[in-house]
Design an enzyme around this catalytic site. Sequence first.
Site, PDB file in Angstrom:
ATOM      1  N   GLU A  62       1.015  -1.141  -0.013  1.00 32.06           N
ATOM      2  CA  GLU A  62       0.011  -0.243   0.081  1.00 32.06           C
ATOM      3  C   GLU A  62       0.943   1.117   0.248  1.00 32.06           C
ATOM      4  O   GLU A  62       1.663   1.182   0.947  1.00 32.06           O
ATOM      5  CB  GLU A  62      -0.451  -0.031   1.254  1.00 32.06           C
ATOM      6  CG  GLU A  62      -2.047   1.152   1.391  1.00 32.06           C
ATOM      7  CD  GLU A  62      -2.388   1.872   2.510  1.00 32.06           C
ATOM      8  OE1 GLU A  62      -3.082   2.477   2.740  1.00 32.06           O
ATOM      9  OE2 GLU A  62      -2.141   1.127   3.658  1.00 32.06           O
ATOM     10  N   ASP A 127      11.531   5.489  14.418  1.00 36.14           N
ATOM     11  CA  ASP A 127      10.960   7.056  14.141  1.00 36.14           C
ATOM     12  C   ASP A 127      11.750   7.762  15.016  1.00 36.14           C
ATOM     13  O   ASP A 127      11.580   7.395  16.399  1.00 36.14           O
ATOM     14  CB  ASP A 127      10.139   7.510  14.054  1.00 36.14           C
ATOM     15  CG  ASP A 127       9.635   8.766  13.865  1.00 36.14           C
ATOM     16  OD1 ASP A 127      10.755   9.896  13.629  1.00 36.14           O
ATOM     17  OD2 ASP A 127       8.445   9.636  13.905  1.00 36.14           O
ATOM     18  N   ASP A 129      12.031  11.713  16.736  1.00 37.78           N
ATOM     19  CA  ASP A 129      12.354  12.634  16.028  1.00 37.78           C
ATOM     20  C   ASP A 129      13.292  14.209  17.562  1.00 37.78           C
ATOM     21  O   ASP A 129      13.539  13.533  18.829  1.00 37.78           O
ATOM     22  CB  ASP A 129      10.842  13.476  16.620  1.00 37.78           C
ATOM     23  CG  ASP A 129       9.830  12.683  15.474  1.00 37.78           C
ATOM     24  OD1 ASP A 129      10.390  12.379  14.792  1.00 37.78           O
ATOM     25  OD2 ASP A 129       8.743  12.520  16.062  1.00 37.78           O
TER      26      ASP A 129
END
Length: 274
Positions: A62, A127, A129
């Site tokens: 996807e 991830d 940040d």
Amino acid sequence: MSAVAHPMSTDEAAPPPVFDVGSPDFPVLLRAFYDKLFPFQTYYDWLNYGAPEPTKVFQNREFSFTIGDDIYIRYQSFRDRDTMKSEFLRLCPSKIDIGAVYTTRPRDKKSVLPGAFQPTEKDLVLDIDMTDYDEIRTCCQGGDICRRCWRFMTVAMHIIHAALVEDFGFRHIMWVYSGRRGVHCWVSDEQARQLGNDGRRAIVGYLEVIRGGSNQERKVNLPAQLHPHLIRSYGIVRQHFADLVLNQQEVLREPEQWQRILRIIPDEDPSGLS
């Protein structure tokens, strides 16, 4: 995919500023980027895992696009590299999200029974940040990034990369700038792609040493007997601590900064030493 993509050097500068998406020139520049610069063959080879012909891991993957005035389009999928390129040029997405691989092509989602459309695998993505370092960086805050605070990212990358390779045995690792305020780590080993939610949470828990968030005080929680992963991580951090934290960030210069640091250090000494 084959070799490990090592994290960038700590000497590298922070990523360049992003184009202003509100500029009237942005759509023209974006189309030129996809037409002339976007590495479609490399992108396809990566998501097809190096196979010479399109496989289901690519065709059933996807893609989600953000286009125009923040219009979000899900369940996009492509037959091969050329159909992917044609659709990118047609829609010129300002943001691309790469999702899971499903039992059937996401474009055909509405034509199959709900039970027949299920995720089968997904790359393990970590991830980091820059906002996670707001309590100890003094040069920038929020989404702002400069050369000095970018070093926090590179230190974190070296720590996580070492754990993924040496402790979990992963080999197909790629580090990329997130496009905004940090970095993403993509792990594409077959074992990583087929991990369930519990396995993914276990890896994150293994790497976690700070507990707490915006609604509670963050604390560093270390056991009395340090795990070899933490000993190795300490060695990496120690190489950069004095120059980065004390000299460049000057975290002990002002009383307010002292208090901020003290709040993330527990009062107890887990080793029993004073």
